[in-house]
Structure formats: structure tokens, C-alpha cells
Design a protein around this motif. Structure first.
Motif, PDB file in Angstrom:
ATOM      1  N   ARG A  38     -11.007   4.274   3.519  1.00  0.00           N
ATOM      2  CA  ARG A  38      -9.957   5.086   2.927  1.00  0.00           C
ATOM      3  C   ARG A  38     -10.376   5.535   1.538  1.00  0.00           C
ATOM      4  O   ARG A  38     -11.195   4.903   0.876  1.00  0.00           O
ATOM      5  CB  ARG A  38      -8.626   4.342   2.874  1.00  0.00           C
ATOM      6  N   GLN A  39      -9.773   6.639   1.093  1.00  0.00           N
ATOM      7  CA  GLN A  39     -10.138   7.216  -0.185  1.00  0.00           C
ATOM      8  C   GLN A  39      -8.945   7.927  -0.791  1.00  0.00           C
ATOM      9  O   GLN A  39      -8.205   8.620  -0.103  1.00  0.00           O
ATOM     10  CB  GLN A  39     -11.300   8.200  -0.018  1.00  0.00           C
ATOM     11  N   VAL A  40      -8.774   7.756  -2.094  1.00  0.00           N
ATOM     12  CA  VAL A  40      -7.774   8.489  -2.852  1.00  0.00           C
ATOM     13  C   VAL A  40      -8.505   9.375  -3.846  1.00  0.00           C
ATOM     14  O   VAL A  40      -9.645   9.094  -4.226  1.00  0.00           O
ATOM     15  CB  VAL A  40      -6.788   7.551  -3.566  1.00  0.00           C
ATOM     16  N   PRO A  41      -7.872  10.459  -4.307  1.00  0.00           N
ATOM     17  CA  PRO A  41      -8.556  11.361  -5.238  1.00  0.00           C
ATOM     18  C   PRO A  41      -9.051  10.635  -6.479  1.00  0.00           C
ATOM     19  O   PRO A  41      -8.321   9.832  -7.075  1.00  0.00           O
ATOM     20  CB  PRO A  41      -7.477  12.389  -5.575  1.00  0.00           C
ATOM     21  N   SER A  63      -7.777  -6.810   0.913  1.00  0.00           N
ATOM     22  CA  SER A  63      -6.541  -6.130   0.577  1.00  0.00           C
ATOM     23  C   SER A  63      -5.663  -5.831   1.785  1.00  0.00           C
ATOM     24  O   SER A  63      -4.461  -5.592   1.634  1.00  0.00           O
ATOM     25  CB  SER A  63      -6.838  -4.825  -0.166  1.00  0.00           C
ATOM     26  N   VAL A  64      -6.241  -5.845   2.991  1.00  0.00           N
ATOM     27  CA  VAL A  64      -5.472  -5.512   4.189  1.00  0.00           C
ATOM     28  C   VAL A  64      -5.434  -6.639   5.201  1.00  0.00           C
ATOM     29  O   VAL A  64      -4.701  -6.535   6.194  1.00  0.00           O
ATOM     30  CB  VAL A  64      -6.006  -4.235   4.861  1.00  0.00           C
ATOM     31  N   LYS A  65      -6.183  -7.692   4.982  1.00  0.00           N
ATOM     32  CA  LYS A  65      -6.241  -8.790   5.938  1.00  0.00           C
ATOM     33  C   LYS A  65      -4.853  -9.382   6.160  1.00  0.00           C
ATOM     34  O   LYS A  65      -4.124  -9.660   5.214  1.00  0.00           O
ATOM     35  CB  LYS A  65      -7.205  -9.867   5.446  1.00  0.00           C
ATOM     36  N   PRO A  88       2.722   0.918  -0.998  1.00  0.00           N
ATOM     37  CA  PRO A  88       2.344   2.181  -1.631  1.00  0.00           C
ATOM     38  C   PRO A  88       0.858   2.272  -1.966  1.00  0.00           C
ATOM     39  O   PRO A  88       0.286   3.365  -1.899  1.00  0.00           O
ATOM     40  CB  PRO A  88       3.209   2.205  -2.901  1.00  0.00           C
ATOM     41  N   GLU A  89       0.227   1.162  -2.290  1.00  0.00           N
ATOM     42  CA  GLU A  89      -1.199   1.158  -2.608  1.00  0.00           C
ATOM     43  C   GLU A  89      -2.077   1.456  -1.402  1.00  0.00           C
ATOM     44  O   GLU A  89      -3.280   1.675  -1.554  1.00  0.00           O
ATOM     45  CB  GLU A  89      -1.602  -0.181  -3.224  1.00  0.00           C
ATOM     46  N   THR A 120       0.707   8.276   3.678  1.00  0.00           N
ATOM     47  CA  THR A 120       1.479   8.222   2.449  1.00  0.00           C
ATOM     48  C   THR A 120       2.590   7.197   2.607  1.00  0.00           C
ATOM     49  O   THR A 120       3.414   7.311   3.512  1.00  0.00           O
ATOM     50  CB  THR A 120       2.081   9.594   2.109  1.00  0.00           C
ATOM     51  N   VAL A 121       2.599   6.212   1.733  1.00  0.00           N
ATOM     52  CA  VAL A 121       3.582   5.135   1.787  1.00  0.00           C
ATOM     53  C   VAL A 121       4.487   5.254   0.570  1.00  0.00           C
ATOM     54  O   VAL A 121       4.023   5.141  -0.567  1.00  0.00           O
ATOM     55  CB  VAL A 121       2.921   3.754   1.822  1.00  0.00           C
ATOM     56  N   SER A 122       5.748   5.482   0.796  1.00  0.00           N
ATOM     57  CA  SER A 122       6.712   5.623  -0.284  1.00  0.00           C
ATOM     58  C   SER A 122       7.317   4.272  -0.647  1.00  0.00           C
ATOM     59  O   SER A 122       7.462   3.386   0.199  1.00  0.00           O
ATOM     60  CB  SER A 122       7.811   6.602   0.105  1.00  0.00           C
ATOM     61  N   SER A 123       7.691   4.126  -1.904  1.00  0.00           N
ATOM     62  CA  SER A 123       8.263   2.876  -2.385  1.00  0.00           C
ATOM     63  C   SER A 123       9.779   2.897  -2.322  1.00  0.00           C
ATOM     64  O   SER A 123      10.400   3.923  -2.077  1.00  0.00           O
ATOM     65  CB  SER A 123       7.813   2.607  -3.816  1.00  0.00           C
TER      66      SER A 123
END
Length: 123
Positions: A38-41, A63-65, A88-89, A120-123
Motif C-alpha cells: 500500500r502507498q499514500v501520497p 501493523s495489520v497482523k 483511518p491509518e 479510504t477509512v473514515s474516522s
């Protein structure tokens, strides 16, 4: 080499779930271990999960385990990423790719990166 098409991303609330798919076309999909990245700008592409050629072994970023699960269906030339308890992260563009044993992308196993699918995960 394989060509890759990711799908399944979208907008989800924190705590929700999504399942991503990656369809690989080309020569002998089952010859490759596969991974999700995964990649964010503005940030480097990050390893998320990996699965062996037959699905017999898996590995995950810390971070995802415990939240994400990778699987594959070689008959469909598809690798999946089930994402639960999203945060959200986790927001990023998600990509799949053939990988080497050290979980880095195998550039010799693909023509190029796919377009990815946006989560996209909203809080």
C-alpha cells in the motif's frame, strides 16, 4: 510475467471491513508468491501481506497482523486481502505484485504495477 488488476476498494467507516481482489493474467500465476502493498501520497510503498505459491504460508506486516488475511485461488488466478477492523491509518492505494522470498516485489515477474485500488477509512 503477469499483468495485475486490483479491485474492491472503497470508502468504509473505521471498524468496518473490505475484501480486495487482484486478478493476474499471463504466464503461470501459480509460479509466484504474491504480496499486497500500500502507498499514500508522499510516502514509500509499504509491505502489507504475503502468501506462498500454493497458499501454504503467509506473512503480515506488524501493523495489520490480526486484522488482515491474505488468501489465493490459483484456479482463478486471484489473490485476496480480507481487511477487518479497519483504521483511518489503513487509508492508501493498495497494490498486488509477485514477490521474492524476502517479500520485496519481483520486477521480473510482472510487466508493471497495476493501477491499484483505493481504500479510504473514515474516522
Amino acid at each position: 510475467q503477469v499483468q495485475l488488476v486490483e479491485s474492491g476498494g472503497g470508502l468504509v467507516q473505521a471498524g468496518g471491513s473490505l475484501k480486495l481482489s487482484c486478478v493476474a493474467s499471463g504466464r503461470t500465476f501459480s509460479s509466484y508468491a504474491m504480496g499486497w502493498f500500500r502507498q499514500v501520497p508522499g510516502k514509500e510503498r509499504e509491505f502489507v501481506a504475503a502468501i506462498g505459491r500454493t497458499g501454504g504460508s503467509t506473512n503480515y506486516a506488524d501493523s495489520v497482523k490480526g486484522r488482515f488475511a491474505i488468501s489465493r485461488d490459483n484456479a482463478k488466478s486471484t489473490v485476496y486481502l480480507q481487511m477487518n477492523s479497519l483504521k483511518p491509518e489503513d487509508t492508501a492505494v493498495y497494490y498486488c505484485a509477485p514477490i521474492r522470498p524476502d517479500f520485496t516485489p519481483n520486477s521480473y515477474g510482472m510487466d508493471s504495477w497495476g493501477k491499484g485500488t483505493l481504500v479510504t477509512v473514515s474516522s
